[in-house]
Design a protein around this motif. Structure first.
Motif, PDB file in Angstrom:
ATOM      1  N   UNK A 187      47.070  87.297  46.021  1.00 53.32           N
ATOM      2  CA  UNK A 187      46.513  86.224  46.736  1.00 53.32           C
ATOM      3  C   UNK A 187      46.975  86.467  48.129  1.00 53.32           C
ATOM      4  N   UNK A 188      46.092  85.848  49.051  1.00 52.17           N
ATOM      5  CA  UNK A 188      46.007  85.892  50.431  1.00 52.17           C
ATOM      6  C   UNK A 188      45.512  84.554  51.007  1.00 52.17           C
ATOM      7  N   UNK A 189      45.325  84.194  52.141  1.00 56.85           N
ATOM      8  CA  UNK A 189      44.778  83.034  52.653  1.00 56.85           C
ATOM      9  C   UNK A 189      44.071  83.237  54.148  1.00 56.85           C
ATOM     10  N   UNK A 190      43.160  82.275  54.237  1.00 59.44           N
ATOM     11  CA  UNK A 190      42.655  82.355  55.619  1.00 59.44           C
ATOM     12  C   UNK A 190      42.235  80.922  55.869  1.00 59.44           C
ATOM     13  N   UNK A 191      42.192  80.859  57.273  1.00 62.47           N
ATOM     14  CA  UNK A 191      41.942  79.538  57.805  1.00 62.47           C
ATOM     15  C   UNK A 191      40.289  79.373  58.155  1.00 62.47           C
ATOM     16  N   UNK A 192      39.836  78.444  57.338  1.00 59.79           N
ATOM     17  CA  UNK A 192      38.274  77.923  57.868  1.00 59.79           C
ATOM     18  C   UNK A 192      38.229  76.448  58.276  1.00 59.79           C
ATOM     19  N   UNK A 193      38.073  76.530  59.827  1.00 59.99           N
ATOM     20  CA  UNK A 193      38.062  75.182  60.281  1.00 59.99           C
ATOM     21  C   UNK A 193      39.468  74.446  60.228  1.00 59.99           C
ATOM     22  N   UNK A 194      39.795  73.387  59.473  1.00 61.33           N
ATOM     23  CA  UNK A 194      40.848  72.885  59.386  1.00 61.33           C
ATOM     24  C   UNK A 194      41.537  73.124  57.976  1.00 61.33           C
ATOM     25  N   UNK A 195      40.967  73.886  57.099  1.00 63.33           N
ATOM     26  CA  UNK A 195      41.358  74.168  55.705  1.00 63.33           C
ATOM     27  C   UNK A 195      41.694  75.444  55.677  1.00 63.33           C
ATOM     28  N   UNK A 196      42.828  75.935  54.570  1.00 60.65           N
ATOM     29  CA  UNK A 196      43.038  76.898  54.295  1.00 60.65           C
ATOM     30  C   UNK A 196      42.396  77.305  53.044  1.00 60.65           C
ATOM     31  N   UNK A 197      41.801  78.617  53.102  1.00 64.52           N
ATOM     32  CA  UNK A 197      41.026  78.953  51.838  1.00 64.52           C
ATOM     33  C   UNK A 197      41.721  80.243  51.180  1.00 64.52           C
ATOM     34  N   UNK A 198      42.328  79.810  49.546  1.00 59.80           N
ATOM     35  CA  UNK A 198      42.922  80.839  48.919  1.00 59.80           C
ATOM     36  C   UNK A 198      41.949  82.009  48.536  1.00 59.80           C
TER      37      UNK A 198
END
Length: 234
Positions: free
Chosen positions: A96-107
């Motif tokens: 797993x990892x994560x990135x920020x898109x706007x104000x949300x964090x996407x898994x």
């Protein structure tokens, strides 16, 4: 946010409902990873084992650790076990990892580890399972920690407390070359205004700068870790 691993795709119920995750049984997936970003809370513990440095890419700044060179991660044993107890979070939570898109964090997930009818289920229809919700919470905290490390790096950069770091060294297992990275400039502390120095100290930044600077001495341990097989108990 800086990327370290490929094949990562956003988790989506439409695409991944009905699939389970089979996590890797060891850290063999990381045997070619040479550099990884770390969060604010990781700087001091990582500085005990890894060379830590700051890098700027465009407008982004981040904190990173060296794990090796020549597509060789010196901290992974041949059997896939990790050699120290301090494992960078983005390695520990893979696939797993994560990135920020706007104000949300996407898994994000490495699709290679998704199986039909196997592993831990990720969705029940369109709804994330408790397992995935726990993963999402952990990854969000890691993402916030990475952002905090970026804020630290930016503030000390703008305060003039960093200098260029250029490394070129031949090891028995490969050559390490690093240009245009940044490290703490210990001489700059002499020139900084006392009130600014106090402000940075209250935020905990000064101890991190010292830890980062001292961590570069860990480069001399690379030859040791190249030959060492086993797990250190601390």
């Amino acid at each position: 946010m800086f990327k370290i691993l490929k094949k990562m795709v956003p988790l989506e119920p439409r695409l991944h409902s009905g699939l389970g995750l089979v996590r890797p049984h060891d850290y063999g997936f990381a045997h070619k990873i040479e550099i990884v970003p770390i969060g604010f809370s990781e700087i001091v513990p990582c500085s005990m084992w890894y060379p830590v440095f700051i890098a700027k890419r465009g407008e982004d700044l981040g904190v990173f650790v060296f794990l090796g060179t020549g597509e060789t991660n010196l901290f992974v044993n041949p059997d896939g076990t990790w050699k120290t107890m301090v494992i960078p979070n983005l390695i520990r939570t893979y696939p797993f990892s994560v990135r920020k898109e706007g104000d949300e964090y996407v898994v994000l997930v490495d699709e290679e580890f998704l199986r039909e009818g196997e592993g831990a289920p990720l969705f029940e229809g369109e709804t994330p399972t408790p397992y995935l919700e726990n993963i999402r919470t952990e990854l969000t905290n890691i993402a916030l920690d990475l952002e905090k490390a970026g804020g630290f790096a930016r503030e000390v950069f703008e305060a003039g407390l960093l200098k260029g770091l250029n490394i070129h060294h031949n090891f028995s297992f490969g050559t390490l070359t690093l240009r245009n990275a940044l490290t703490a400039d210990m001489q700059a502390f002499i020139k900084i205004q006392p009130e600014k120095l106090y402000h940075l100290n209250v935020k905990g930044y000064l101890s991190l700068l010292f830890a980062q600077n001292f961590s570069l001495r860990n480069l001399v341990l690379f030859e040791v870790f190249n030959s060492f097989v086993g797990t250190l108990p601390f």
